[in-house]
Write an enzyme that holds these catalytic residues in place. Structure first.
Site, short mmCIF file in Angstrom:
data_model
loop_
_atom_site.label_atom_id
_atom_site.label_comp_id
_atom_site.label_asym_id
_atom_site.label_seq_id
_atom_site.Cartn_x
_atom_site.Cartn_y
_atom_site.Cartn_z
N GLY A 8 0.81 -1.20 0.00
CA GLY A 8 0.00 0.00 0.00
C GLY A 8 0.85 1.25 0.00
O GLY A 8 0.49 2.26 -0.62
N THR A 9 1.99 1.21 0.70
CA THR A 9 2.91 2.35 0.70
C THR A 9 3.41 2.65 -0.70
O THR A 9 3.42 3.80 -1.15
CB THR A 9 4.10 2.07 1.63
OG1 THR A 9 3.63 2.02 2.99
CG2 THR A 9 5.18 3.13 1.50
N SER A 68 -4.54 -1.30 0.43
CA SER A 68 -3.54 -2.28 0.88
C SER A 68 -4.24 -3.55 1.33
O SER A 68 -5.08 -3.51 2.23
CB SER A 68 -2.72 -1.69 2.02
OG SER A 68 -1.73 -2.58 2.47
N HIS A 101 -3.47 -6.26 3.07
CA HIS A 101 -3.41 -6.82 4.42
C HIS A 101 -4.20 -6.00 5.43
O HIS A 101 -4.31 -6.38 6.59
CB HIS A 101 -1.97 -7.04 4.87
CG HIS A 101 -1.20 -5.80 5.18
ND1 HIS A 101 -0.10 -5.79 6.02
CD2 HIS A 101 -1.34 -4.52 4.77
CE1 HIS A 101 0.39 -4.57 6.11
NE2 HIS A 101 -0.34 -3.79 5.36
N CYS A 110 7.30 7.17 21.53
CA CYS A 110 8.05 6.11 22.20
C CYS A 110 7.86 4.76 21.52
O CYS A 110 8.61 3.82 21.79
CB CYS A 110 7.63 6.02 23.66
SG CYS A 110 5.86 5.88 23.89
#
Length: 380
Positions: free
Chosen positions: A78-79, A199, A201, A325
């Protein structure tokens, strides 16, 4: 504290990242590994069988997305599809302009593509909804080549006003790219867009399959070198068995989507209400009504996000976070920053067809104690 309630197996609550493989995808993948291994461009029998599978998969995607078969192309993720949409549209419309207009809450993949050239960012309100007046002004400015708007926030679930944004783009003669990774297979994407990516998945297909749709009449030039046989997609061979499995699973989840949306939306509403009621100093973010049915995000004051995610993991819950984080960057989530909400101690819970009411109840039973423990350890 140690959770001593129902010791059922781990609960996967990170469907916004990836959905477990749909049973239909598994069956189609195994079948296609037998019949779809050959090069579809070859004229012998095995190649013809592979070509038939490829054509059928492309037709299934076209039907699901309401587009022409020749408008669909396959990419390694998808990216890759989203970045190809942006870079290809910018290249194709270089004579019209060199500027990309995008919302402040686009996926980082789009933002990285935008960083290659000129870009104008349009803000959102505290619920994560696009500022349409600012969008109208931005796409109407001289030199705009293309605009990009995520269909629904991948971090907080707020559904964007795609139809209204597309209407402004149409008035300005600017093609609109929609990153529909979180929407396809769950909710319909409003019409009016010129390019769209998805995408596999994210809906229960295998990883490694991205889909790009470029509507006819939109000038798009591949930003990548092509192979000897030019095709409107990524150079080289697509993973045909995975593409077949992605198409089969998309057809299956679309048949289940309406029922699942009702079920998951009720569970998400339960999480939104109970977290707000049982965890002090918490902010549930995103639009409470105009949202995806499966996703909820909340931020806990005085809590380290990474510590909370690890604690939830030990208790048997897989969730994710947009805070610094737990990301690969040293800054908080750009989406939460753009919304002006608390960006630390952030937890995103996203459900799928395998998520049960019992999973949600166990999560809601565990969460307040874990947050309290982390705050006490931090001296709060």
């Amino acid at each position: 504290m140690e959770y001593t309630g129902d010791l059922a197996g781990p609960a996967y609550l990170d469907a916004a990242t990836a959905v477990p493989l749909h049973p239909v995808a598994r069956e189609a993948l195994l079948a296609a590994l037998t019949d779809g291994w050959a090069d579809p461009a070859r004229l012998y029998a095995a190649g013809r069988r592979a070509q038939q599978l490829s054509d059928a998969a492309r037709a299934a995607f076209a039907e699901a997305l309401g587009v022409r078969v020749d408008e669909v192309s396959f990419w390694p993720s998808g990216t890759a599809a989203a970045q190809a949409a942006v870079l290809g549209a910018l290249a194709g419309r270089a004579r019209q302009g060199d500027t990309l207009v995008h919302s402040a809450i686009e996926h980082s993949a789009v933002l990285h593509a935008a960083a290659r050239g000129k870009a104008v960012e349009v803000g959102v309100d505290r619920l994560g909804r696009l500022d349409l007046d600012a969008w109208d002004a931005a796409v109407s400015a001289p030199g705009v080549a293309v605009a990009s708007l995520i269909s629904a926030s991948h971090e907080v679930g707020t559904v964007q006003p795609v139809a209204a944004a597309a209407a402004y783009c149409d008035e300005a003669g600017v093609p609109l790219f929609v990153d529909a990774a979180q929407s396809v297979g769950r909710v319909d994407v409003p019409p009016g867009w010129s390019l769209l990516s998805a995408s596999a998945h994210k809906w229960g297909g295998p990883p490694g399959v991205g889909v790009l749709v470029v509507r006819k009449g939109v000038r798009w030039i591949s930003p990548y070198p092509q192979d000897d046989l030019y095709r409107p997609g990524t150079p080289g061979s697509a993973d045909l068995p995975a593409v077949v499995a992605a198409a089969a699973s998309l057809r299956a989840v679309r048949q289940e989507a309406a029922t699942e949306a009702v079920r998951l939306s009720a569970l998400v509403e339960r999480i939104r209400a109970r977290v707000a009621a049982t965890v002090p100093d918490v902010e549930v973010v995103g639009d409470p009504e105009q949202r995806l049915p499966h996703l909820v995000t909340f931020s806990c004051l005085y809590v380290d996000g990474e510590a909370l995610l690890h604690a939830l993991d030990r208790a048997g819950f897989a969730v994710s976070s947009g805070s610094s984080c737990t990301a690969s960057t040293l800054r908080p989530s750009h989406v939460l920053e753009a919304m002006g909400v608390l960006s630390h101690g952030n937890v995103r819970v996203s459900l799928h067809s395998g998520t049960t009411e019992a999973d949600v109840e166990r999560f809601l039973a565990v969460l307040p104690g874990l947050v309290g423990d982390i705050r006490r350890e931090a001296g709060m």
